[in-house]
Structure formats: structure tokens, C-alpha cells
Design an enzyme around this catalytic site. Structure first.
Site, PDB file in Angstrom:
ATOM      1  N   LYS A 203       0.868  -1.182   0.000  1.00 23.82           N
ATOM      2  CA  LYS A 203       0.000   0.000   0.000  1.00 23.82           C
ATOM      3  C   LYS A 203       0.898   1.224   0.000  1.00 23.82           C
ATOM      4  CE  LYS A 203      -3.677  -2.284   2.492  1.00 23.82           C
ATOM      5  NZ  LYS A 203      -4.289  -2.492   3.798  1.00 23.82           N
ATOM      6  N   ARG A 305      -6.677  -1.851  17.671  1.00 21.82           N
ATOM      7  CA  ARG A 305      -5.231  -1.642  17.713  1.00 21.82           C
ATOM      8  C   ARG A 305      -4.683  -1.291  19.083  1.00 21.82           C
ATOM      9  NH1 ARG A 305      -4.830   0.504  12.070  1.00 21.82           N
ATOM     10  NH2 ARG A 305      -6.521  -0.817  11.388  1.00 21.82           N
ATOM     11  N   ARG A 307      -0.699  -0.063  20.715  1.00 15.94           N
ATOM     12  CA  ARG A 307       0.610   0.405  20.257  1.00 15.94           C
ATOM     13  C   ARG A 307       1.646   0.278  21.349  1.00 15.94           C
ATOM     14  NH1 ARG A 307      -3.061   3.394  17.642  1.00 15.94           N
ATOM     15  NH2 ARG A 307      -2.579   3.807  15.460  1.00 15.94           N
ATOM     16  N   CYS A 317      -4.663   4.043  22.948  1.00 17.44           N
ATOM     17  CA  CYS A 317      -5.275   4.916  21.934  1.00 17.44           C
ATOM     18  C   CYS A 317      -4.211   5.884  21.461  1.00 17.44           C
ATOM     19  CB  CYS A 317      -6.448   5.679  22.539  1.00 17.44           C
ATOM     20  SG  CYS A 317      -7.120   6.919  21.429  1.00 17.44           S
ATOM     21  N   ASP A 564      -0.713  22.278  56.238  1.00  9.55           N
ATOM     22  CA  ASP A 564      -0.117  20.960  56.479  1.00  9.55           C
ATOM     23  C   ASP A 564       0.871  20.996  57.646  1.00  9.55           C
ATOM     24  OD1 ASP A 564       2.334  18.941  54.850  1.00  9.55           O
ATOM     25  OD2 ASP A 564       0.612  18.263  55.980  1.00  9.55           O
TER      26      ASP A 564
END
Ligand code: SAM
Ligand code: SF4
Length: 594
Positions: A203, A305, A307, A317, A564
Site C-alpha cells: 500500500k 489496535r 501500540r 489509543c 499541612d
């Protein structure tokens, strides 16, 4: 017919393939149905998408500098030890194949520049005896012709070759390098091998940019008249630093219209459910035409898919920022060190001994150390995969690795039709006459969160001050602070540093905030009152966007640090009145709270 049996008849290529590289006979349909197992739960997400396609980036390097992909100076490269070694890639591949992955694509960067790409392909190709059906490569073709024969011997079944122009001069402009003839040589060699029966699918990928190579769409279609190849036109996509703009993108719709004007008989071809490309065909032509409509149509619903980046992170994704390091888990078994051939042999031996002790059969797969942990982490990442990724209007503002560091091919995309009617600045609202309506700047026209583009803004000197106060229920804490007698140490000093650090980290905390080069942060803490500490944080920068978020983050963090450090002596503290008190610079000029 089997790929290898067909390939053996080619006389012009070496035939030094070993028995182990040959593919086992294909089981009959009946056998396949009888032995069919449910698809791995680890690779199935909560939307029932079964991930049987793995793309592995094998390098960050490239020998071209395509204008849409890579800056002239290249991308910053990771240190070598951060990248996956060949045994590590092969181990990960074997785990995925053992779970049902049937297609692996090697990409990059440019995969052919990896020195040991052929041995690596041999190792992955050997998985064809264990369920791998396709071993593909995405390449710019520049040096492919030199390695192609060995790759076919290793089990290569598909080549996606990137070529954006048929004109040698234009090639040099688009890739910033010479090499058109070398790419042509690779294409010719693939076609020659195909003619001799090698089962390689070819391709050609062509990224279309308006005003750059859109005039070449028809010549590319012409290529498919005589040649049995698929030319795939890719919509130009945005990623960090490639100066994408909607105007430069030539959409699928426009391409089809243009081709139909010349070839009115153009027909759509029925595709496979996981195809990210839409296929068309001019009747009578030998080849086909595909479109990767990453920007205008989304395929998330059937995404199969996964990756792996070259530094070993799993990305579920292409467009998500979420990544998890498989490399680090793999290397745990080797004291955190890269697993080279020698280390692999030692690990294999340990595993063999373990299996012998368990009386287990000598299975070739699942040799990866920490396999159980890897599968657990892979399973969790896959289960976290979202139904779909962000849409246009958001994508171009999102932070993501440059594509070259992911091994992109298809970035699939949600395109809301309402978005098509509105531009990024919400122009439609103005045309409707309601421009005075207040708008949330970080909400796109289609209602999703997005980062405001600052590319058109000019850099000016900007300043913002934010304030808040910490109220104590009695005088003890402030007294101790003044005397520097708090058990946890210098409260005001620590709070000041915390405020400064926090200002610099604002974009990491507030999702839609731009990262800015801050020139100064000042945090003032006034402990002169008996039961209150006043906090004021001032941030300055020379930039395109204001710094009030940085000032607010600095003031609130300084206050939280005081809280804190004092909570042991005062349980009744309150932090109050966090606000911007001054803002200057930029289009709106100076503003001060009354
Ligand atoms: N170097 C190899 C190549 O060029 O084929 C493999 C890596 S390259 C990142 C993979 C594919 O991504 C190529 O087909 C390339 O054309 C495509 N690509 C890169 N940047 C792109 C962009 N901004 N928009 C659309 N496609 C892009
Ligand atoms: Fe290199 Fe491929 Fe990117 Fe072009 S598209 S710069 S060849 S990685």
C-alpha cells in the site's frame, strides 16, 4: 497457498530460510471451529473491542524529515538504554501473540534504520507458527530495497510505503532530503517479488496537504490503472509542533469529489469491519484507492489496535495521553537493566528449570519474565480504553508525543457535525447576533473541553497577583511560626518554596492551562496578625497568555503548605478568600480588585 511455498519459486532471491521460519500448514476450517477459544479477556476492552492488531515502534530515528511529521532538526532522542532491545520487543510480541494478536506492524521513526531490524523480524516472524498471521512494516522506502529480500524471508507479509509525491523535486521539498529514486527502487523490487509470487501486500500512503501536493491526487490515482497496488490518501493530522491548520487539511469528501470529477464511475468497495481506511476503485483499474479519514470520520467503535512505543510504553489509543511502561515490568527480572541476548538466555534457562520442576510441557510461548504481571497491566490498560477519543477542535490543542515517537498511522477522529458549522472562535454565535453572551473560553463550540489557541496572540509582558489567607482558631500556631518553633521546621520558608514550585507546575495540574515560560514568582507571607497569615503570590512572564492561574496555584499551595505544617497544633484552620487581585499585560490591560 502458503506464503512460503509460493515464495520458494522465486529464483532471484536467496533461499537460505530455515525450517523453523516456514509456516505450519493452515488448519482446516473444521479444525479451526472445533479448536476456537474465546478471545483473550486481557485484550478485550469494556466495549467488547478485541485487540488483535499490535503496532510496535522500533526506533525514534528517521532518515527523512517530512514537513508534516518531523522538524528539520529532528526530535529529541531518548537515551539508548531507555529503548526496547530486540529480545524485549520479541518477548512482548510473543506475549501479545499468545493472547490472540494476529497482526503486528513495525513502524517508527523509520524502522529500516534500526540496525538489527532483520534479525528482529526473524524473531517476530517465528511467531507465525503460533498464531501470528501478518507481519507488516510501515516505511518511507528509502533503504527498504536493500533489506527487502531478507525481510520477506523473515516472514514479511505487508508493506505500507509512504510516498507523498511522484515528482523528485517535490519529494525533496516535502521530505527535506533527496531519495526519490531509492524509494522508486524499493517499490519496483516489491512489485517484482510480488510478480514472482511473494505474498506481500503493498500500500502506498500519501499524506495530502492543501497547496503542497493536492495536485498530485489524480496522478496517484492514475498509478492504480496498471499496477495492482492500493494508494491511500491520508488526511493531514495535527501533532505537537507540526503547524497544523484546518485550512491545510484536504478532506476525504473533497478528495472523492475531485477524483469523481475525472472518474465518474468511481465505486466504493465493501471493507472489513476493522478497516480504518475507506476503499474505492475505478472500474477497469488494476489497483484500488483508500482514504484514511482520521480528521473527518472516526473509527473508534471498531478499533482493534494497540501500540507499543520504542521506549516500551503501551498506548491503547493513539490520541490518548495514557501510557504504561511494559519495559519497566519486563526489566524487573533483570534488576532493571535492559535485557540483551545474553540476559535473555539466562532468563530462559531459569524459566525452563522452573517449568521442568512443575512438570510443564515445553511451550515456546510465554517465555517472558513477569508474564503474569505484564498481562495484568496490559489487561488493566485495555479495560481503561475510552469509547472514543477527542474530536477536531480539541485534538490540535492536545499535548501528545510527536507521531514519530508513537509510530503513527491512523489517528482516528470524532468529527461532530455541529462543529463543522462553527469555527474555533465561535464565529457562528457572533453571526447570530448574540456575541455579547458570555462564553466559557475553554469549552469548544460542540461543548467539549478544549485548550484555547494562543498561536495568534502576541507576546507581551504579563503579571498577575493572587491572594488568600490562612485563619487560625487561636494564637498558638502563628506565635510558634514567628519564633520558628514549629516541629516541622521553617513554615514560612517551606510555604514560599512550595508556592514557587507550584506556579511552575500549573499546566500539569490544570488540564487546559498552557505551559508558559515564567520569568518570576514571588510569594509573600505576612504573619503580623495574631490569628491570620496573609498569602500573596505574584507571577510574571513574557508570553502569549496570562499568568493568573499560576498566581492562584502558587497562593493556594503556599496556604495548603502552611495548613499541612500547622495541623498538629491547630485543628480549626480555614483557608479563605482565594482570588486574583491584580492582572496586567495582554489585550485587556491592567485590572485591579477593588
Ligand atoms: N517512517 C515511516 C513512514 O514514513 O512510513 C513510518 C513512520 S511514519 C510516522 C508513519 C506514517 O505516518 C506515514 O505514513 C506518514 O505519512 C504518516 N504521518 C506522519 N505524520 C503525519 C501527519 N501529520 N498527518 C498524517 N499522516 C502522517
Ligand atoms: Fe520519517 Fe516517516 Fe516521519 Fe517522514 S513520516 S519524517 S519518513 S517518520
Amino acid at each position: 497457498m502458503q506464503r512460503w511455498l509460493r515464495y520458494q519459486s522465486i529464483s532471484t532471491v536467496p533461499s537460505s530460510i530455515t525450517d523453523s521460519q516456514k509456516i505450519a500448514p493452515t488448519p482446516s476450517r473444521h479444525d479451526r471451529i472445533r479448536n476456537a477459544k474465546p478471545f483473550s479477556d486481557f485484550l478485550t476492552d469494556t466495549f467488547q473491542r478485541e485487540h488483535d492488531y499490535l503496532r510496535i515502534s522500533v526506533t525514534e530515528r528517521c532518515n527523512l524529515r517530512c514537513v508534516y511529521c518531523m522538524p528539520e532538526e529532528g526530535v529529541p532522542l531518548s537515551p539508548n538504554r531507555d529503548l526496547l532491545t530486540t529480545p524485549e520487543i520479541a518477548l512482548l510480541a510473543s506475549i501479545f501473540v499468545s493472547q490472540g494478536v494476529s497482526k503486528i506492524r513495525l513502524t517508527g521513526g523509520e524502522p529500516t534504520v534500526r540496525r538489527d531490524i532483520v534479525p528482529l523480524m526473524h524473531q517476530i516472524g517465528a511467531l507465525q507458527r503460533h498464531g501470528l498471521k501478518e507481519l507488516c512494516i510501515t516505511t518511507n522506502g528509502l533503504s527498504l530495497h536493500r533489506k527487502l529480500d531478507s525481510m520477506v524471508e523473515a516472514g514479511l507479509t505487508g508493506v505500507n510505503l509512504s510516498l507523498d509525491t511522484l515528482d523528485p523535486w517535490q519529494f525533496q521539498i516535502m521530505t527535506r532530503r533527496k531519495g526519490f529514486d531509492a524509494v522508486q527502487k524499493s517499490i519496483d523490487r516489491i512489485l517484482e517479488l510480488k510478480k514472482h509470487g511473494a505474498g506481500i501486500k503493498l500500500k502506498i500512503n500519501c499524506v495530502v496537504m492543501r497547496g503542497v501536493n493536492d495536485r498530485e491526487i489524480l496522478p496517484f490515482v492514475e498509478l492504480t490503472r496498471e499496477k495492482d497496488i492500493e494508494v491511500r490518501f491520508i488526511e493531514y493530522m495535527p501533532f505537537d509542533g507540526n503547524k497544523w491548520s484546518e485550512g491545510k487539511m484536504f478532506s476525504y469528501g473533497e478528495m472523492v469529489d475531485l477524483i469523481k470529477a475525472k472518474h465518474p464511475s468511481l465505486q466504493k468497495v465493501q471493507g472489513h469491519r476493522n478497516d480504518t481506511s475507506k476503499t474505492w476503485h475505478v472500474p477497469g483499474f488494476a489497483g484500488r484507492i483508500g482514504f484514511i479519514t482520521s480528521m473527518t470520520h472516526n473509527f473508534c467503535g471498531t478499533c482493534n489496535r494497540l501500540r507499543i512505543t520504542s521506549d516500551g510504553n503501551l498506548k491503547v489509543c493513539l490520541f490518548g495521553n495514557a501510557e504504561v511502561s511494559l519495559r519497566d515490568i519486563l526489566r524487573k527480572s533483570n534488576a532493571g537493566e535492559p535485557i540483551d541476548e545474553q540476559a535473555l538466555e539466562a532468563l530462559k534457562q531459569v524459566e525452563m528449570d522452573r517449568r521442568r520442576g512443575l512438570g510443564a510441557s515445553d511451550q515456546p510461548l510465554g517465555m517472558a519474565p513477569n508474564e503474569a504481571e505484564l498481562l495484568k497491566v496490559i489487561g488493566m490498560a485495555v479495560k481503561n480504553k475510552k469509547a472514543k477519543h477527542a474530536g477536531m477542535g480539541t485534538l490540535e490543542h492536545m499535548k501528545n508525543r510527536p507521531m514519530i515517537l508513537i509510530g503513527l498511522v491512523q489517528r482516528r477522529q470524532l468529527f461532530s457535525t455541529s462543529r463543522a458549522l462553527l469555527d474555533k472562535t465561535g464565529k457562528k454565535a457572533e453571526q447570530d447576533g448574540d456575541s455579547k453572551q458570555p462564553r466559557l473560553t475553554h469549552v469548544s463550540a460542540s461543548g467539549s473541553a478544549h485548550m484555547v489557541s494562543i498561536s495568534e496572540k502576541t507576546s507581551t509582558s504579563r503579571i498577575a497577583t493572587a491572594a488568600c489567607s490562612v485563619h487560625f482558631s487561636n494564637e498558638t500556631a502563628v506565635k510558634l511560626i514567628r519564633d520558628n518553633q514549629m516541629k516541622k521546621g521553617d513554615v514560612l520558608g517551606v510555604a514560599r518554596v512550595a508556592g514557587i514550585m507550584a506556579a511552575k507546575r500549573t499546566p500539569e495540574l490544570i488540564p487546559l492551562c498552557h505551559p508558559i515560560a515564567i520569568s518570576h514568582v514571588g510569594v509573600e507571607l505576612d504573619a503580623s496578625a495574631d490569628k491570620v497569615i496573609q498569602v500573596r503570590a505574584t507571577v510574571t512572564c513574557d508570553g502569549k497568555t496570562g499568568v493568573e492561574m499560576e498566581a492562584l496555584t502558587a497562593a493556594s499551595t503556599a496556604a495548603l503548605t502552611i495548613y499541612d505544617m500547622c495541623k498538629a497544633v491547630d485543628k480549626g484552620m480555614r483557608i479563605e478568600g482565594l482570588r486574583v487581585v491584580l492582572k496586567d499585560g495582554g489585550k485587556s490591560g491592567r485590572w485591579e480588585a477593588e
